[in-house]
Enzyme design. Structure first.
Site, PDB file in Angstrom:
ATOM      1  N   ARG A  60       0.837  -1.208   0.000  1.00  0.00           N
ATOM      2  CA  ARG A  60       0.000   0.000   0.000  1.00  0.00           C
ATOM      3  C   ARG A  60       0.875   1.263   0.000  1.00  0.00           C
ATOM      4  NH1 ARG A  60      -0.385   4.693   2.670  1.00  0.00           N
ATOM      5  NH2 ARG A  60       0.026   3.602   4.618  1.00  0.00           N
ATOM      6  N   ASP A  61       1.538   1.539   1.103  1.00  0.00           N
ATOM      7  CA  ASP A  61       2.316   2.784   1.210  1.00  0.00           C
ATOM      8  C   ASP A  61       3.436   2.784   0.168  1.00  0.00           C
ATOM      9  OD1 ASP A  61       3.223   5.200   2.173  1.00  0.00           O
ATOM     10  OD2 ASP A  61       3.381   4.559   4.253  1.00  0.00           O
ATOM     11  N   HIS A  92       5.427   4.333  12.661  1.00  0.00           N
ATOM     12  CA  HIS A  92       5.411   4.254  11.192  1.00  0.00           C
ATOM     13  C   HIS A  92       6.452   5.262  10.697  1.00  0.00           C
ATOM     14  CE1 HIS A  92       3.046   3.894   7.293  1.00  0.00           C
ATOM     15  NE2 HIS A  92       3.601   5.077   7.087  1.00  0.00           N
ATOM     16  N   HIS A 123       9.124   6.721   8.051  1.00  0.00           N
ATOM     17  CA  HIS A 123       9.724   6.806   6.708  1.00  0.00           C
ATOM     18  C   HIS A 123      11.208   7.103   6.905  1.00  0.00           C
ATOM     19  CE1 HIS A 123       6.165   6.667   3.980  1.00  0.00           C
ATOM     20  NE2 HIS A 123       5.563   6.833   5.144  1.00  0.00           N
ATOM     21  N   CYS A 156       4.998   9.166  -0.017  1.00  0.00           N
ATOM     22  CA  CYS A 156       3.606   9.611   0.122  1.00  0.00           C
ATOM     23  C   CYS A 156       3.333  10.596  -0.999  1.00  0.00           C
ATOM     24  CB  CYS A 156       3.368  10.274   1.475  1.00  0.00           C
ATOM     25  SG  CYS A 156       1.701  10.956   1.622  1.00  0.00           S
ATOM     26  N   ASN A 197       9.125   3.911   3.390  1.00  0.00           N
ATOM     27  CA  ASN A 197       9.163   3.530   4.799  1.00  0.00           C
ATOM     28  C   ASN A 197      10.492   2.832   5.037  1.00  0.00           C
ATOM     29  OD1 ASN A 197       6.222   3.108   3.744  1.00  0.00           O
ATOM     30  ND2 ASN A 197       6.044   3.514   5.914  1.00  0.00           N
TER      31      ASN A 197
HETATM   32  P1  HMG Z   1     -12.861  14.188  -2.190  1.00  0.00           P
HETATM   33  O1  HMG Z   1     -12.534  14.306  -3.638  1.00  0.00           O
HETATM   34  O2  HMG Z   1     -12.810  15.404  -1.336  1.00  0.00           O
HETATM   35  O3  HMG Z   1     -14.244  13.406  -1.955  1.00  0.00           O
HETATM   36  O4  HMG Z   1     -11.961  13.101  -1.613  1.00  0.00           O
HETATM   37  P2  HMG Z   1     -15.703  13.694  -2.258  1.00  0.00           P
HETATM   38  O5  HMG Z   1     -16.441  13.033  -1.129  1.00  0.00           O
HETATM   39  O6  HMG Z   1     -15.971  15.148  -2.551  1.00  0.00           O
HETATM   40  O7  HMG Z   1     -15.929  12.843  -3.586  1.00  0.00           O
HETATM   41  C1  HMG Z   1     -15.417  13.236  -4.841  1.00  0.00           C
HETATM   42  C2  HMG Z   1     -15.443  12.056  -5.800  1.00  0.00           C
HETATM   43  O8  HMG Z   1     -14.608  11.028  -5.298  1.00  0.00           O
HETATM   44  C3  HMG Z   1     -16.820  11.422  -5.976  1.00  0.00           C
HETATM   45  O9  HMG Z   1     -16.884  10.920  -7.313  1.00  0.00           O
HETATM   46  C4  HMG Z   1     -16.781  10.247  -5.041  1.00  0.00           C
HETATM   47  O10 HMG Z   1     -17.644   9.211  -5.456  1.00  0.00           O
HETATM   48  C5  HMG Z   1     -15.334   9.807  -5.169  1.00  0.00           C
HETATM   49  P3  HMG Z   1     -17.549  11.773  -8.514  1.00  0.00           P
HETATM   50  O11 HMG Z   1     -18.930  12.050  -8.030  1.00  0.00           O
HETATM   51  O12 HMG Z   1     -16.704  13.012  -8.648  1.00  0.00           O
HETATM   52  O13 HMG Z   1     -17.444  10.841  -9.688  1.00  0.00           O
HETATM   53  N1  HMG Z   1     -14.853   9.124  -3.963  1.00  0.00           N
HETATM   54  C6  HMG Z   1     -14.445   7.845  -3.920  1.00  0.00           C
HETATM   55  N2  HMG Z   1     -14.328   6.906  -4.859  1.00  0.00           N
HETATM   56  C7  HMG Z   1     -13.893   5.683  -4.460  1.00  0.00           C
HETATM   57  N3  HMG Z   1     -13.525   5.400  -3.179  1.00  0.00           N
HETATM   58  C8  HMG Z   1     -13.629   6.322  -2.223  1.00  0.00           C
HETATM   59  C9  HMG Z   1     -14.102   7.610  -2.586  1.00  0.00           C
HETATM   60  N4  HMG Z   1     -14.315   8.726  -1.879  1.00  0.00           N
HETATM   61  C10 HMG Z   1     -14.773   9.639  -2.720  1.00  0.00           C
HETATM   62  N5  HMG Z   1     -13.275   6.030  -0.969  1.00  0.00           N
HETATM   63  C11 HMG Z   1     -10.913  11.605  -0.126  1.00  0.00           C
HETATM   64  C12 HMG Z   1     -11.846  12.797  -0.241  1.00  0.00           C
HETATM   65  C13 HMG Z   1     -10.530  11.443   1.324  1.00  0.00           C
HETATM   66  C14 HMG Z   1     -11.645  10.363  -0.594  1.00  0.00           C
HETATM   67  C15 HMG Z   1      -9.699  11.892  -1.015  1.00  0.00           C
HETATM   68  O14 HMG Z   1      -9.109  13.075  -0.580  1.00  0.00           O
HETATM   69  C16 HMG Z   1      -8.712  10.782  -1.019  1.00  0.00           C
HETATM   70  O15 HMG Z   1      -8.940   9.724  -1.587  1.00  0.00           O
HETATM   71  N6  HMG Z   1      -7.559  10.997  -0.351  1.00  0.00           N
HETATM   72  C17 HMG Z   1      -6.597   9.951  -0.159  1.00  0.00           C
HETATM   73  C18 HMG Z   1      -5.208  10.442  -0.326  1.00  0.00           C
HETATM   74  C19 HMG Z   1      -4.290   9.287  -0.110  1.00  0.00           C
HETATM   75  O16 HMG Z   1      -4.594   8.153  -0.425  1.00  0.00           O
HETATM   76  N7  HMG Z   1      -3.107   9.583   0.441  1.00  0.00           N
HETATM   77  C20 HMG Z   1      -2.103   8.584   0.687  1.00  0.00           C
HETATM   78  C21 HMG Z   1      -2.468   7.652   1.792  1.00  0.00           C
HETATM   79  S1  HMG Z   1      -2.176   8.330   3.400  1.00  0.00           S
HETATM   80  C22 HMG Z   1      -0.499   8.048   3.680  1.00  0.00           C
HETATM   81  O17 HMG Z   1       0.209   7.581   2.823  1.00  0.00           O
HETATM   82  C23 HMG Z   1       0.063   8.352   5.059  1.00  0.00           C
HETATM   83  C24 HMG Z   1       0.303   7.074   5.901  1.00  0.00           C
HETATM   84  O18 HMG Z   1       1.164   6.182   5.225  1.00  0.00           O
HETATM   85  C25 HMG Z   1       0.912   7.469   7.248  1.00  0.00           C
HETATM   86  C26 HMG Z   1       2.118   8.407   7.071  1.00  0.00           C
HETATM   87  O19 HMG Z   1       3.139   7.972   6.505  1.00  0.00           O
HETATM   88  O20 HMG Z   1       2.007   9.552   7.498  1.00  0.00           O
HETATM   89  C27 HMG Z   1      -1.033   6.336   6.182  1.00  0.00           C
HETATM   90 MG    MG Z   2       3.322   6.288   5.261  1.00  0.00          MG
END
Ligand code: HMG
Ligand code: MG
Length: 300
Positions: A15-16, A207, A209, A240, A249
């Site tokens: 995933r990450d 966690h 990196h 990220c 990581n």
């Molecule tokens: P948004 O665009 O603000 O959401 O996303 P929305 O509710 O306004 O929806 C917009 C569109 O997205 C809609 O579709 C929804 O259906 C669709 P449209 O009507 O435009 O066709 N949608 C989805 N589709 C599928 N699955 C879903 C989903 N949600 C909405 N779940 C949201 C808000 C949070 C979903 C968005 O900002 C997002 O996906 N962000 C994720 C970013 C991400 O993945 N970042 C990396 C992971 S975190 C990380 O790596 C850190 C970690 O490792 C720890 C660390 O190291 O710090 C965990």
């Molecule tokens: Mg991470």
């Protein structure tokens, strides 16, 4: 100083690690990586992410991955769920456990999940309720707990407060995250000390990196403070997408080698783990980010 006898590794490479890869990776390769990791004895694998596919295209196929892994008994296959829509996808694919994520800094939260910290907590409430009704465990991450790529310094008290909010909502484990790898042993100690004032040690994970090469040293500090759950990524895959320049990581191979040397059990077969990391590096035509893997592979 009492070190844990056993450490649970949460493997986040699929995933990450892979979420940040620009080149397309087919489902068969991702599934094979997850299966090789399970075969190496990794008991918890974060195998995908049910986020908006427009935001993170590489994770778009997570439904297919989670549905088609040949599951090994005793292994937890988990995935990220940022909102109830993502949680619904997790349920449909029989994901064993989900993870929610927010951050200790407002700017990163906006960039990463398009809302404030408070709004993210509200979004998690229906997930927690549904998860409880279905008896699904929920893990969580507090990103930027040691520093933010946009705001810089993050108050350790703030990081601990966000962690506590998530813990109080019912998350069984809070992974304190160094998103951009800026922590040092001293800042690790400071942040974890604050977290330990609010959350029992057995519910905390780290966690790290490895952007600045400090991850192993920081993990050692966490172990010395009694934390026994460590997130890592095979061959140091990843970064990220919303933290420019963040490297992967800490490599799982490097963590396991260190723990083996300290007599701390993980249940992981280091040779098989190295083979899994070598497999994905070859598939991606990428340099192996684990020093231990490089050293051992060069002798073969
Ligand atoms: P948004 O665009 O603000 O959401 O996303 P929305 O509710 O306004 O929806 C917009 C569109 O997205 C809609 O579709 C929804 O259906 C669709 P449209 O009507 O435009 O066709 N949608 C989805 N589709 C599928 N699955 C879903 C989903 N949600 C909405 N779940 C949201 C808000 C949070 C979903 C968005 O900002 C997002 O996906 N962000 C994720 C970013 C991400 O993945 N970042 C990396 C992971 S975190 C990380 O790596 C850190 C970690 O490792 C720890 C660390 O190291 O710090 C965990
Ligand atoms: Mg991470």
């Amino acid at each position: 100083m009492t070190l844990p006898k056993h450490v649970r590794i949460v493997e986040v490479g699929p995933r990450d690690g892979l979420q940040n890869e620009k080149q397309p990776i087919d489902a068969a390769t991702k599934i094979s990586l997850v299966e090789r990791l399970a075969d190496a004895g990794v008991a918890h694998i974060e195998a995908g992410s049910f986020v908006n596919p427009k935001w993170v295209p590489q994770m778009a196929g997570s439904d297919e991955i989670l549905s088609n892994i040949n599951r090994k008994s005793g292994v937890v296959y988990s995935a990220l769920t940022p909102n109830i829509q993502g949680f619904g996808r997790a349920v449909l694919t029989n994901t064993d456990e989900v993870a929610i994520f927010t951050a200790a800094s407002e700017a990163f939260t906006q960039k990463n999940i398009n809302c404030s910290i408070a709004e993210s907590i509200e979004r998690f409430e229906p997930i927690m309720a549904e998860a409880k009704a279905r008896n699904l465990k929920v893990r969580c991450y507090v990103s930027t707990a040691f520093g933010c790529p946009y705001e810089g310094y993050v108050d350790p008290v703030k990081a601990a407060e966000v962690a506590k909010q998530l813990y109080d909502m019912g998350c069984y484990e809070v992974s304190i995250s160094d998103t951009t790898g800026v922590a040092t042993p001293e800042s690790t100690r400071r942040v974890l000390e604050e977290c330990l004032k609010l959350i029992p040690v057995e519910h905390l994970a780290v966690h790290m990196h490895d952007t600045y090469g400090q991850a192993l040293a920081n993990i050692l500090v966490a172990l010395q403070m009694g934390i026994s759950v460590v997130d890592s990524s095979v061959s140091g895959l990843g970064g990220c997408p919303y933290a420019k320049g963040a490297s992967g990581n800490v490599a799982t191979e490097d963590v396991v080698y260190m723990l083996n040397g300290m007599g701390i059990e993980t249940g992981i077969d280091l040779d098989k783990l190295i083979q899994a990391g070598d497999y994905i590096c070859q598939q991606l035509n990428r340099d192996n980010g684990s020093k231990v893997a490089k050293a051992i592979l060069s002798k073969q």
